[in-house]
Every structure is written in structure tokens, then in C-alpha cells.
Design a protein around this motif. Structure first.
Motif, short mmCIF file in Angstrom:
data_model
loop_
_atom_site.label_atom_id
_atom_site.label_comp_id
_atom_site.label_asym_id
_atom_site.label_seq_id
_atom_site.Cartn_x
_atom_site.Cartn_y
_atom_site.Cartn_z
N ASP A 73 0.87 -1.16 0.00
CA ASP A 73 0.00 0.00 0.00
C ASP A 73 0.91 1.22 0.00
OD1 ASP A 73 -1.70 2.13 0.53
OD2 ASP A 73 -2.95 0.97 1.90
N ASN A 74 1.09 1.81 -1.16
CA ASN A 74 2.03 2.93 -1.25
C ASN A 74 1.54 4.18 -0.52
OD1 ASN A 74 3.78 1.33 -2.69
ND2 ASN A 74 3.39 2.30 -4.67
N ALA A 75 0.25 4.27 -0.31
CA ALA A 75 -0.28 5.41 0.45
C ALA A 75 0.07 5.29 1.94
CB ALA A 75 -1.79 5.50 0.27
N LYS A 76 0.28 4.06 2.38
CA LYS A 76 0.61 3.82 3.79
C LYS A 76 2.08 3.45 3.99
CE LYS A 76 -4.03 2.30 5.12
NZ LYS A 76 -4.84 1.21 5.72
N ASN A 77 2.86 3.45 2.92
CA ASN A 77 4.27 3.11 3.00
C ASN A 77 4.48 1.75 3.68
OD1 ASN A 77 4.74 5.56 1.84
ND2 ASN A 77 5.94 6.42 3.52
N THR A 78 3.67 0.79 3.31
CA THR A 78 3.69 -0.50 3.98
C THR A 78 3.62 -1.64 2.96
OG1 THR A 78 2.60 0.43 5.93
CG2 THR A 78 2.55 -1.95 5.70
N VAL A 79 4.39 -2.68 3.23
CA VAL A 79 4.33 -3.90 2.46
C VAL A 79 3.87 -5.02 3.38
CG1 VAL A 79 6.79 -4.46 2.84
CG2 VAL A 79 5.60 -5.41 0.87
N TYR A 80 3.13 -5.96 2.81
CA TYR A 80 2.55 -7.03 3.60
C TYR A 80 2.98 -8.39 3.05
CZ TYR A 80 -0.58 -3.16 4.75
OH TYR A 80 -1.09 -1.95 5.14
N LEU A 81 2.93 -9.37 3.92
CA LEU A 81 3.11 -10.76 3.50
C LEU A 81 2.01 -11.58 4.17
CD1 LEU A 81 4.87 -12.68 1.80
CD2 LEU A 81 6.08 -13.26 3.92
N GLN A 82 1.03 -11.98 3.39
CA GLN A 82 -0.02 -12.85 3.89
C GLN A 82 0.45 -14.29 3.75
OE1 GLN A 82 -3.11 -12.08 5.30
NE2 GLN A 82 -3.19 -14.28 5.73
N MET A 83 0.48 -15.00 4.87
CA MET A 83 1.02 -16.35 4.90
C MET A 83 -0.09 -17.31 5.32
SD MET A 83 4.38 -15.09 6.99
CE MET A 83 5.18 -16.68 7.11
N ASN A 84 -0.50 -18.16 4.41
CA ASN A 84 -1.56 -19.13 4.67
C ASN A 84 -1.00 -20.55 4.62
OD1 ASN A 84 -3.41 -16.97 4.72
ND2 ASN A 84 -3.81 -17.18 2.53
N SER A 85 -1.78 -21.49 5.15
CA SER A 85 -1.39 -22.91 5.13
C SER A 85 0.05 -23.08 5.62
CB SER A 85 -1.53 -23.48 3.71
OG SER A 85 -2.86 -23.34 3.26
N LEU A 86 0.33 -22.47 6.73
CA LEU A 86 1.70 -22.48 7.24
C LEU A 86 2.16 -23.87 7.65
CD1 LEU A 86 1.55 -19.14 9.19
CD2 LEU A 86 3.28 -19.72 7.49
N LYS A 87 3.44 -24.10 7.45
CA LYS A 87 4.07 -25.38 7.77
C LYS A 87 5.20 -25.15 8.78
CE LYS A 87 3.37 -26.86 2.98
NZ LYS A 87 4.03 -27.35 1.74
N PRO A 88 5.55 -26.15 9.55
CA PRO A 88 6.65 -25.98 10.51
C PRO A 88 7.94 -25.49 9.85
CG PRO A 88 5.44 -27.97 11.02
CD PRO A 88 4.88 -27.46 9.73
N GLU A 89 8.16 -25.88 8.61
CA GLU A 89 9.38 -25.45 7.92
C GLU A 89 9.35 -23.98 7.52
OE1 GLU A 89 7.46 -28.10 7.16
OE2 GLU A 89 7.30 -28.35 4.98
N ASP A 90 8.24 -23.31 7.72
CA ASP A 90 8.17 -21.86 7.49
C ASP A 90 8.68 -21.08 8.71
OD1 ASP A 90 5.04 -22.42 5.86
OD2 ASP A 90 6.97 -22.01 4.90
N THR A 91 8.97 -21.78 9.79
CA THR A 91 9.48 -21.13 10.99
C THR A 91 10.80 -20.43 10.70
OG1 THR A 91 8.40 -22.69 12.49
CG2 THR A 91 10.33 -21.52 13.33
N ALA A 92 10.85 -19.14 11.01
CA ALA A 92 12.06 -18.34 10.72
C ALA A 92 11.84 -16.91 11.22
CB ALA A 92 12.33 -18.30 9.22
N VAL A 93 12.92 -16.14 11.19
CA VAL A 93 12.81 -14.70 11.34
C VAL A 93 12.58 -14.13 9.95
CG1 VAL A 93 14.00 -12.57 11.95
CG2 VAL A 93 14.26 -14.60 13.39
N TYR A 94 11.53 -13.37 9.80
CA TYR A 94 11.19 -12.77 8.51
C TYR A 94 11.60 -11.29 8.52
CZ TYR A 94 8.64 -16.91 7.09
OH TYR A 94 8.32 -18.18 6.71
N ARG A 95 12.36 -10.92 7.47
CA ARG A 95 12.86 -9.56 7.37
C ARG A 95 12.40 -8.95 6.05
NH1 ARG A 95 19.16 -9.45 8.25
NH2 ARG A 95 18.73 -7.22 8.50
#
Length: 123
Positions: A73-95
Motif C-alpha cells: 500500500d504505497n499510500a501507507k508506505n507498507t508492504v505485507y506478506l499474507q502467509m496461509n497454510s503455514l508449515k513448521p518449515e516456514d518457521t524463521a525470522v522474517y525480514r
């Protein structure tokens, strides 16, 4: 001073969903491509998803295609990451990362970086 601040991480059960946010300040946000990377202790920083300055182009790590969605959303200066159907291997620090240039190879991406938010997926 450029700042990228991630939020939205936490503990979630396998199969669940989480939405990460990255709020940017101190840069012309609409002129920067944005991306999400993730890292587990002792491993390399891995590319997850990227979005072009206008949002018209996106790219994903193969293992998250169909499960994760990057948006901005460029009006809000924000980027998003929608994460669905999460798996244990998705465990991490997200940057999140910002760069004037959109395009692979992604290992060279990232003029500016956030500190990260932990996502833990329990089985």
C-alpha cells in the motif's frame, strides 16, 4: 534515516495464517521495490517474495507459491506478506528489504533492511 519496521509475527499452528507488515519511513516508498526474506539460525538468508514499485510484478520462492501473497500500500508506505497454510518449515525470522531495483537474482537485493519478526509454526 531509513527505517523498516516489521510486525505481525508470532506463534501459529500448522495450517494457520499470519499477516506480516513492514512499515517504511525515510525513503520514497513508491520508488522502491520491496521483498521479504527469512532466516533460521545457522542458515543463509533466503528470498521469500518480492514486489515491484507499483505492485504490478511479484515473485515468490517456489515452496511458498500458492500459500503466501505479497502486497503493498504505497499510500501507507507498507508492504505485507499474507502467509496461509503455514508449515513448521516456514518457521524463521522474517525480514523485509527495500531496493531501488526490482529483479532477480534476489541474493543481491536489499539496500535497506528491517530487523525482522519471528514466525514460529508448531506442528
Amino acid at each position: 534515516q531509513v527505517q523498516l519496521v516489521e510486525s505481525g509475527g508470532g506463534l501459529v499452528q500448522a495450517g494457520g495464517s499470519v499477516r506480516l507488515s513492514c512499515a517504511a519511513s525515510g525513503l520514497p516508498f513508491g520508488s522502491y521495490a520491496m521483498a521479504w526474506f527469512r532466516q533460521v539460525p545457522g542458515a543463509n538468508l533466503d528470498f521469500v517474495a518480492a514486489i515491484s514499485e507499483s505492485g504490478s510484478s511479484t515473485d515468490y520462492l517456489d515452496s511458498v507459491k500458492g500459500r503466501f501473497t505479497i502486497s503493498r500500500d504505497n499510500a501507507k508506505n507498507t508492504v505485507y506478506l499474507q502467509m496461509n497454510s503455514l508449515k513448521p518449515e516456514d518457521t524463521a525470522v522474517y525480514r523485509c528489504a527495500a531496493d531501488p531495483d526490482y529483479g532477480s537474482p534476489w541474493y543481491g537485493f536489499g539496500k535497506h533492511w528491517g530487523q525482522g519478526t519471528q514466525v514460529t509454526v508448531s506442528s
